[in-house]
Every structure is written in structure tokens, then in C-alpha cells.
Design a protein around this motif. Structure first.
Motif, short mmCIF file in Angstrom:
data_model
loop_
_atom_site.label_atom_id
_atom_site.label_comp_id
_atom_site.label_asym_id
_atom_site.label_seq_id
_atom_site.Cartn_x
_atom_site.Cartn_y
_atom_site.Cartn_z
N VAL A 1 -10.10 2.34 -3.12
CA VAL A 1 -8.65 2.22 -2.97
C VAL A 1 -8.29 1.83 -1.54
CG1 VAL A 1 -6.47 3.47 -3.17
CG2 VAL A 1 -8.30 3.92 -4.79
N LEU A 2 -9.11 2.21 -0.59
CA LEU A 2 -8.82 1.94 0.81
C LEU A 2 -9.34 0.59 1.29
CD1 LEU A 2 -9.65 5.50 2.17
CD2 LEU A 2 -7.41 4.58 1.57
N VAL A 3 -10.15 -0.08 0.48
CA VAL A 3 -10.78 -1.33 0.90
C VAL A 3 -9.98 -2.51 0.34
CG1 VAL A 3 -12.89 -2.71 0.84
CG2 VAL A 3 -13.03 -0.21 0.91
N PRO A 4 -9.27 -3.24 1.21
CA PRO A 4 -8.52 -4.41 0.72
C PRO A 4 -9.42 -5.63 0.57
CG PRO A 4 -8.14 -4.12 3.05
CD PRO A 4 -9.04 -2.99 2.62
N ARG B 1 2.28 1.87 -3.49
CA ARG B 1 1.19 2.28 -4.37
C ARG B 1 0.78 3.72 -4.08
NH1 ARG B 1 -2.76 -2.87 -4.83
NH2 ARG B 1 -3.96 -1.32 -5.96
N PHE B 2 0.75 4.10 -2.82
CA PHE B 2 0.35 5.45 -2.43
C PHE B 2 1.37 6.47 -2.93
CE2 PHE B 2 0.10 9.01 0.62
CZ PHE B 2 -1.21 9.40 0.35
N ARG C 1 -6.74 -4.45 -3.86
CA ARG C 1 -7.73 -3.47 -3.41
C ARG C 1 -9.00 -3.67 -4.23
NH1 ARG C 1 -6.05 -1.53 1.47
NH2 ARG C 1 -3.81 -1.81 1.40
N TYR C 2 -10.09 -3.11 -3.74
CA TYR C 2 -11.40 -3.30 -4.35
C TYR C 2 -11.42 -2.88 -5.81
CZ TYR C 2 -16.43 -3.06 -4.98
OH TYR C 2 -17.70 -3.22 -5.45
N PHE D 1 0.83 -1.20 0.00
CA PHE D 1 0.00 0.00 0.00
C PHE D 1 0.87 1.26 0.00
CE2 PHE D 1 -2.39 3.40 2.10
CZ PHE D 1 -3.49 3.47 1.25
N VAL E 1 -11.79 7.43 -4.48
CA VAL E 1 -10.96 7.12 -3.31
C VAL E 1 -11.40 5.91 -2.48
CG1 VAL E 1 -10.00 8.00 -1.14
CG2 VAL E 1 -10.12 9.48 -3.11
N ILE E 2 -12.65 5.78 -2.13
CA ILE E 2 -13.07 4.74 -1.19
C ILE E 2 -12.62 3.34 -1.59
CG2 ILE E 2 -15.06 3.64 -0.10
CD1 ILE E 2 -16.35 6.49 -0.17
N TYR F 1 0.97 6.92 -6.59
CA TYR F 1 -0.19 7.78 -6.85
C TYR F 1 0.18 9.25 -6.65
CZ TYR F 1 -4.40 10.41 -5.96
OH TYR F 1 -5.35 11.39 -5.97
#
Length: 122
Positions: free
Chosen positions: A99-102, A16-17, A108-109, A13, A96-97, A20
Motif C-alpha cells: 500500500v505504501l509503494v507507489p 484512500r487512507f 499503488r503496488y 493517498f 501494509v507494505i 481505509y
């Protein structure tokens, strides 16, 4: 979970962040070229949408992903995901949302939805 997703080294993560952030800054700079002397404001988002979709869809990596040694590829075949799937993936990143959900396999989602995985470049 496919066997292919468990055997590939996925990008963390953190990597990846940072990738981004690199891409977002580059897109803001490009947008700034068109809005100079004013700041780019909301023009950074459409530039990001077009640039990120094109790079990821056609080449499997954006400048930020390449710099951090990452690649986006299809889970089924390991190839770039194409423009259609890259567009959906980019739209999900922008909201965004997802991206935060594994998910359970380290993806990620937004990757799960389009059938992609972010791997470390070999």
C-alpha cells in the motif's frame, strides 16, 4: 502504462487512507458485536478481509471508499474487479507494505498486481 490509467482521475493517498480508516473502524465495530463485552482484538482482521473483499469485488467500493468519493475498478474495463482479485488486493492491503509503494502511474503496488485502479467517482 495504459492510456486508460493516465486519463482517469485517481484517488489521492490521503483520501484512500481516510477511506481505509473508516472501513477499519466499521469492521472493528462489527467484530465488537460478536465479542462484546470484550474488545474485538484480532477479530477485526477477518471481518475486514471478508467485508472489504465482498464490497470491492462486487460493487467496486466499500463504505469508506464511497464516503470519500472513490471507486476501485479494473484498469482494462472500468468494472468491479471480482472476488478473486479483490481477495488478493485485500490481503496485500492487510500486509501494509504494498500500500505504501507507489508505481509510476499513480497506482499503488497492490493495485498494479491485480490490475485495478482507485478513481474518483464520476
Amino acid at each position: 502504462m495504459s492510456a486508460r490509467t493516465t486519463e482517469l482521475p485517481t484517488g489521492s493517498f490521503g483520501r484512500r487512507f481516510v477511506a481505509y480508516l473508516v472501513d477499519a473502524v466499521l469492521c472493528a465495530l462489527v467484530a465488537g458485536l460478536f465479542t462484546y463485552p470484550d474488545p474485538p482484538g484480532g477479530w477485526s482482521t477477518p471481518v475486514f478481509l471478508v467485508a472489504y473483499t465482498g464490497f470491492v469485488g462486487l460493487f467496486g467500493e466499500s463504505p469508506g471508499l464511497r464516503l470519500l468519493g472513490l471507486r476501485v475498478e479494473g484498469v482494462a474495463d472500468g468494472r468491479p474487479i471480482g472476488l478473486g482479485r479483490a481477495l488478493l488486493r485485500t490481503l496485500l492491503i492487510i500486509i501494509v507494505i504494498p500500500v505504501l509503494v507507489p508505481s509510476g502511474d499513480g497506482r499503488r503496488y497492490h493495485d498494479k498486481v491485480v490490475g485495478s485502479i482507485v478513481t474518483r467517482r464520476r
